[in-house]
Design a protein around this motif. Structure first.
Motif, PDB file in Angstrom:
ATOM      1  N   ALA A 580       0.829  -1.205   0.000  1.00  0.00           N
ATOM      2  CA  ALA A 580       0.000   0.000   0.000  1.00  0.00           C
ATOM      3  C   ALA A 580       0.863   1.254   0.000  1.00  0.00           C
ATOM      4  O   ALA A 580       0.581   2.223  -0.709  1.00  0.00           O
ATOM      5  CB  ALA A 580      -0.943  -0.008   1.201  1.00  0.00           C
ATOM      6  N   PHE A 581       1.928   1.268   0.806  1.00  0.00           N
ATOM      7  CA  PHE A 581       2.828   2.424   0.800  1.00  0.00           C
ATOM      8  C   PHE A 581       3.454   2.616  -0.591  1.00  0.00           C
ATOM      9  O   PHE A 581       3.561   3.741  -1.081  1.00  0.00           O
ATOM     10  CB  PHE A 581       3.933   2.241   1.841  1.00  0.00           C
ATOM     11  N   ALA A 582       3.870   1.511  -1.217  1.00  0.00           N
ATOM     12  CA  ALA A 582       4.502   1.610  -2.534  1.00  0.00           C
ATOM     13  C   ALA A 582       3.525   2.131  -3.582  1.00  0.00           C
ATOM     14  O   ALA A 582       3.866   2.998  -4.398  1.00  0.00           O
ATOM     15  CB  ALA A 582       5.053   0.246  -2.955  1.00  0.00           C
ATOM     16  N   PHE A 583       2.282   1.623  -3.576  1.00  0.00           N
ATOM     17  CA  PHE A 583       1.302   2.057  -4.565  1.00  0.00           C
ATOM     18  C   PHE A 583       0.944   3.530  -4.358  1.00  0.00           C
ATOM     19  O   PHE A 583       0.798   4.288  -5.321  1.00  0.00           O
ATOM     20  CB  PHE A 583       0.036   1.192  -4.477  1.00  0.00           C
ATOM     21  N   ARG A 584       0.825   3.936  -3.098  1.00  0.00           N
ATOM     22  CA  ARG A 584       0.523   5.350  -2.843  1.00  0.00           C
ATOM     23  C   ARG A 584       1.701   6.224  -3.260  1.00  0.00           C
ATOM     24  O   ARG A 584       1.521   7.342  -3.750  1.00  0.00           O
ATOM     25  CB  ARG A 584       0.173   5.567  -1.373  1.00  0.00           C
ATOM     26  N   GLY A 585       2.909   5.713  -3.096  1.00  0.00           N
ATOM     27  CA  GLY A 585       4.082   6.452  -3.551  1.00  0.00           C
ATOM     28  C   GLY A 585       4.047   6.716  -5.045  1.00  0.00           C
ATOM     29  O   GLY A 585       4.376   7.817  -5.507  1.00  0.00           O
ATOM     30  N   TRP A 586       3.643   5.720  -5.832  1.00  0.00           N
ATOM     31  CA  TRP A 586       3.579   5.911  -7.289  1.00  0.00           C
ATOM     32  C   TRP A 586       2.496   6.898  -7.677  1.00  0.00           C
ATOM     33  O   TRP A 586       2.677   7.679  -8.634  1.00  0.00           O
ATOM     34  CB  TRP A 586       3.349   4.565  -7.972  1.00  0.00           C
ATOM     35  N   MET A 587       1.371   6.899  -6.975  1.00  0.00           N
ATOM     36  CA  MET A 587       0.342   7.888  -7.270  1.00  0.00           C
ATOM     37  C   MET A 587       0.864   9.301  -7.015  1.00  0.00           C
ATOM     38  O   MET A 587       0.622  10.222  -7.804  1.00  0.00           O
ATOM     39  CB  MET A 587      -0.902   7.610  -6.424  1.00  0.00           C
ATOM     40  N   LEU A 588       1.597   9.481  -5.924  1.00  0.00           N
ATOM     41  CA  LEU A 588       2.193  10.787  -5.623  1.00  0.00           C
ATOM     42  C   LEU A 588       3.256  11.148  -6.652  1.00  0.00           C
ATOM     43  O   LEU A 588       3.379  12.310  -7.071  1.00  0.00           O
ATOM     44  CB  LEU A 588       2.800  10.764  -4.218  1.00  0.00           C
ATOM     45  N   LEU A 589       4.031  10.160  -7.059  1.00  0.00           N
ATOM     46  CA  LEU A 589       5.091  10.402  -8.041  1.00  0.00           C
ATOM     47  C   LEU A 589       4.490  10.880  -9.354  1.00  0.00           C
ATOM     48  O   LEU A 589       5.009  11.804  -9.994  1.00  0.00           O
ATOM     49  CB  LEU A 589       5.891   9.120  -8.248  1.00  0.00           C
ATOM     50  N   ASP A 590       3.397  10.264  -9.774  1.00  0.00           N
ATOM     51  CA  ASP A 590       2.760  10.663 -11.024  1.00  0.00           C
ATOM     52  C   ASP A 590       2.153  12.056 -10.930  1.00  0.00           C
ATOM     53  O   ASP A 590       1.971  12.732 -11.948  1.00  0.00           O
ATOM     54  CB  ASP A 590       1.665   9.655 -11.404  1.00  0.00           C
ATOM     55  N   GLU A 591       1.822  12.498  -9.713  1.00  0.00           N
ATOM     56  CA  GLU A 591       1.319  13.857  -9.523  1.00  0.00           C
ATOM     57  C   GLU A 591       2.437  14.887  -9.514  1.00  0.00           C
ATOM     58  O   GLU A 591       2.183  16.086  -9.483  1.00  0.00           O
ATOM     59  CB  GLU A 591       0.551  13.958  -8.196  1.00  0.00           C
ATOM     60  N   GLY A 592       3.685  14.423  -9.503  1.00  0.00           N
ATOM     61  CA  GLY A 592       4.805  15.344  -9.424  1.00  0.00           C
ATOM     62  C   GLY A 592       5.214  15.674  -8.010  1.00  0.00           C
ATOM     63  O   GLY A 592       6.023  16.575  -7.779  1.00  0.00           O
ATOM     64  N   ARG A 593       4.700  14.956  -7.027  1.00  0.00           N
ATOM     65  CA  ARG A 593       5.009  15.215  -5.613  1.00  0.00           C
ATOM     66  C   ARG A 593       6.122  14.255  -5.172  1.00  0.00           C
ATOM     67  O   ARG A 593       5.940  13.372  -4.334  1.00  0.00           O
ATOM     68  CB  ARG A 593       3.750  15.056  -4.774  1.00  0.00           C
ATOM     69  N   ASP A 594       7.297  14.456  -5.772  1.00  0.00           N
ATOM     70  CA  ASP A 594       8.399  13.516  -5.581  1.00  0.00           C
ATOM     71  C   ASP A 594       8.820  13.390  -4.127  1.00  0.00           C
ATOM     72  O   ASP A 594       9.161  12.296  -3.655  1.00  0.00           O
ATOM     73  CB  ASP A 594       9.606  13.955  -6.422  1.00  0.00           C
ATOM     74  N   GLY A 595       8.830  14.518  -3.400  1.00  0.00           N
ATOM     75  CA  GLY A 595       9.271  14.470  -2.009  1.00  0.00           C
ATOM     76  C   GLY A 595       8.382  13.582  -1.159  1.00  0.00           C
ATOM     77  O   GLY A 595       8.860  12.775  -0.356  1.00  0.00           O
ATOM     78  N   LEU A 596       7.054  13.715  -1.318  1.00  0.00           N
ATOM     79  CA  LEU A 596       6.140  12.872  -0.560  1.00  0.00           C
ATOM     80  C   LEU A 596       6.209  11.428  -1.039  1.00  0.00           C
ATOM     81  O   LEU A 596       6.108  10.488  -0.244  1.00  0.00           O
ATOM     82  CB  LEU A 596       4.713  13.394  -0.688  1.00  0.00           C
ATOM     83  N   ALA A 597       6.363  11.247  -2.350  1.00  0.00           N
ATOM     84  CA  ALA A 597       6.467   9.885  -2.888  1.00  0.00           C
ATOM     85  C   ALA A 597       7.674   9.169  -2.294  1.00  0.00           C
ATOM     86  O   ALA A 597       7.597   7.992  -1.929  1.00  0.00           O
ATOM     87  CB  ALA A 597       6.574   9.933  -4.409  1.00  0.00           C
TER      88      ALA A 597
END
Length: 638
Positions: A580-597
């Protein structure tokens, strides 16, 4: 502030005395004994200040000053006048009209002289501390050229660094093994500049762009860390190609995160003030790439808290103070003496990237209305039997159909999926399965379904869901294999809850296989079935969210995105799991929120160091950061 000074004085003894005073304060000093000599030096070299005696042999100081002010390259050069002849306020006022910063009448004291020099350097439009200069240029969208130490010239276009020329670029390429010294000697470029390196075949064009951006980035960050006060000229004549633009807010943010910050004086001067967001915050925030700690810090703004209060809850107060200081200097925050509410964006904004991760609560069951239920059931029926061939509207009595539902419900309780359709593993065929399924579901038309109520409605839904689960399992080669494995293990036929658990495991495993095959539509259907049977399983919730997110058919659906967020939040509430953490990280990454990802990927890898999605996400973040330094924006986002 130190600078490069041209001292024009025909009295050699006085010249040496003033030179000693200036050099003892760290200034670089050159001297001229006549107006002609001074003009030649001014045309051949850049200075930050002209200290000028008006009575000179040959061309006098007044004529030299007039020529300086008529020159496009020299008209903004700060000037300090020294004179023992032209005394009085009338002369001082006349000199002021020619842009003279200070007018000293001989004899003058050392302190007065140093005060005049320092004031002229600080007020000079061509000399500012680099960070302040860059911000002024950015806010006003100006063009011009900044000369850094070592001879590097940075060309600013529209307020942002866009190109450079530097004697250090070729040695930089050689040290990084992008250029061979022997090749450079054998195939010398035909003319100065960077593009001739490509013309000579010494480096590829794309590689030149990458290395140029990296060099420009490093040169500016080093100058910022050294707190340089470079000379600025509002002229981009001779700008060197190719252009290699950098985002100035991003550059300043990264430099601020690298530099040391003196916390004590900042708290003394700003600690009691209350920072609040301005409209400019929302305009520039999406240009920055903040980490989790920075995002958390910014969430304390606008709550009536002072700078001191905000930083007291920060793990690294100095870094937090550096961020607040930068945002204030960029106009993104205002510092008020009393608490105030954050301002709102003055333009349409879809997403603010640097915000906390949303924890979406699962929809409560009572929030789902009857129309939602009918739509869901109708869609399940159409998925298999299609829109044609459905039964005609109800002609028998409701009681007959209710009794049929009760009989079907009782018949499925102790049967495996083959038995439901009158088959065995040995007699199975896809054609028989399809005919049997159609025969059983055609009586469950939407018209009949809508007329049921109470317990019978719930049982009809269970029957239809059971038929769909059985059909989906046996019609899929992958799911059927998993089911047959479990049949051979004597785990089927227990009925009730154990049957649901079995089916949930089958559909979950099938969904994971479909994900590996990148068949996201079938993956979503299988995992949705698993979730329906076991909605509290953390892994099922996580993988269903991932299948929905990856399904191309859901890309433009805001509802699908919200469902993904809800499922991941539910998964993590049930159990902190790496997937779940990994999948949420990719959603953030695709939004451009690299730091949170990055924070989510780190949580995932802490739980499972081998989680492949988290490893891939961290790898991409590292590549993006390196590419940003090198200028590989096209490769990453193109």
């Amino acid at each position: 502030m130190t600078g490069s000074i041209l001292l024009v004085e025909d009295n050699e003894r006085l010249t040496e005395m003033l030179r000693t005073v200036l050099e003892s304060r760290g200034h670089q000093v050159k001297s001229a004994g006549s107006g002609d000599d001074a003009l030649a030096q001014l045309q051949g070299q850049r200075f930050d200040l002209l200290v000028l005696d008006l009575k000179l042999p040959g061309m006098n100081g007044v004529e030299l000053l007039q020529r300086v002010r008529r020159s496009a390259a020299l008209k903004e050069l700060p000037v300090v006048i020294m004179t023992g002849v032209f005394r009085g306020e009338d002369y001082a006022r006349a000199a002021a009209k020619l842009g003279v910063e200070a007018y000293l009448e001989k004899p003058f004291g050392k302190d007065d002289f140093l005060k005049a020099v320092q004031g002229a350097l600080e007020r000079g439009p061509a000399r500012k501390e680099l960070s302040r200069l860059l911000l002024d240029l950015y806010k006003n969208g100006k063009n011009g050229m900044i000369e850094l130490r070592g001879g590097t010239r940075v060309f600013v276009v529209g307020g942002e660094p866009a190109s450079f020329s530097s004697p250090g670029f070729v040695p930089f390429l050689i040290s990084a093994n992008h250029l061979q010294r022997g090749d450079l000697e054998q195939f010398p470029p035909s003319r100065p500049g960077r593009l001739p390196l490509v013309e000579a075949g010494l480096i590829g064009y794309d590689d030149l762009l990458e290395q140029s951006r990296l060099f420009l980035f490093r040169a500016l960050v080093e100058a910022l860390l050294q707190n340089q006060s470079p000379r600025f000229t509002p002229d981009i004549t001779g700008v060197e190609l190719p252009l290699t633009p950098l985002s100035l807010p991003r550059l300043l943010h990264q430099a601020a995160g690298t530099a040391s910050f003196d916390l004590a004086p900042y708290l003394t001067s700003r600690g009691a003030l209350c920072p609040v967001r301005t409209p400019e915050y929302f305009r520039l925030a999406n240009l920055l790439n903040m980490g989790q700690e920075e995002v958390d810090l910014l969430q304390r703004l606008g709550q009536g808290k002072t700078v001191q209060d905000i930083l007291s809850d920060c793990d690294t107060p100095a870094r937090g103070a550096a961020l607040l200081d930068l945002l204030a200097r960029m106009g993104m925050l205002s510092l008020a003496a009393a608490p105030a509410q954050d301002q709102q964006p003055d333009f349409p904004q879809k997403v603010l990237f640097n915000r906390p991760i949303e924890e979406v609560s699962e929809r409560r069951a009572e929030a789902i209305n009857f129309n939602d239920l009918v739509d869901e059931v109708s869609e399940s029926i159409e998925l298999v039997v299609g829109k044609k061939g459905m039964a005609a509207p109800l002609s028998a009595t409701e009681i007959d159909f209710e009794q049929e539902v009760q009989r079907d419900y009782a018949a499925i309780q102790d049967k495996n999926y083959y038995e439901i359709f009158g088959m065995t593993p040995g007699t199975f065929s896809f054609a028989t399965l399809k005919d049997a399924y159609f025969a059983k579901t055609r009586e469950y038309s939407p018209e009949k379904f809508m007329q049921l109520s109470g317990d019978t409605l719930g049982r009809a839904q269970d029957v239809l869901s059971h038929y769909a689960n059985a059909y989906n399992t046996l019609s899929s080669v992958i799911a059927k294999e998993r089911y047959d494995e479990m049949l051979n293990a004597d785990t089927v036929g227990l009925g009730g809850k154990r049957e649901d658990e079995l089916q949930a495991r089958i559909q979950f495993q099938s969904g994971k296989v479909f994900l590996e095959m990148e068949d996201y539509g079938n993956a979503e259907r299988a995992l949705q079935d698993a979730y329906t049977l076991d909605p509290n399983d953390a892994q099922t919730s996580a993988y269903l969210a991932w299948s929905i997110y990856k399904n191309p058919g859901n890309q433009r659906s805001q509802g699908a995105l919200e469902k993904c967020r809800m499922l991941l939040s539910k998964s993590l509430q049930a159990e902190r799991n790496a997937d779940a953490f990994a999948f949420r990280g990719w959603m953030l990454l695709d939004e451009g929120r690299d730091g949170l990802a990055e924070g989510e990927f780190q949580k995932s890898l802490k739980l499972n160091p081998h989680q492949s999605h988290a490893q891939g996400g961290m790898r991409l973040i590292r590549e993006r950061r390196e590419a940003e330094k090198k200028g590989l924006f096209k490769r990453i986002f193109g």
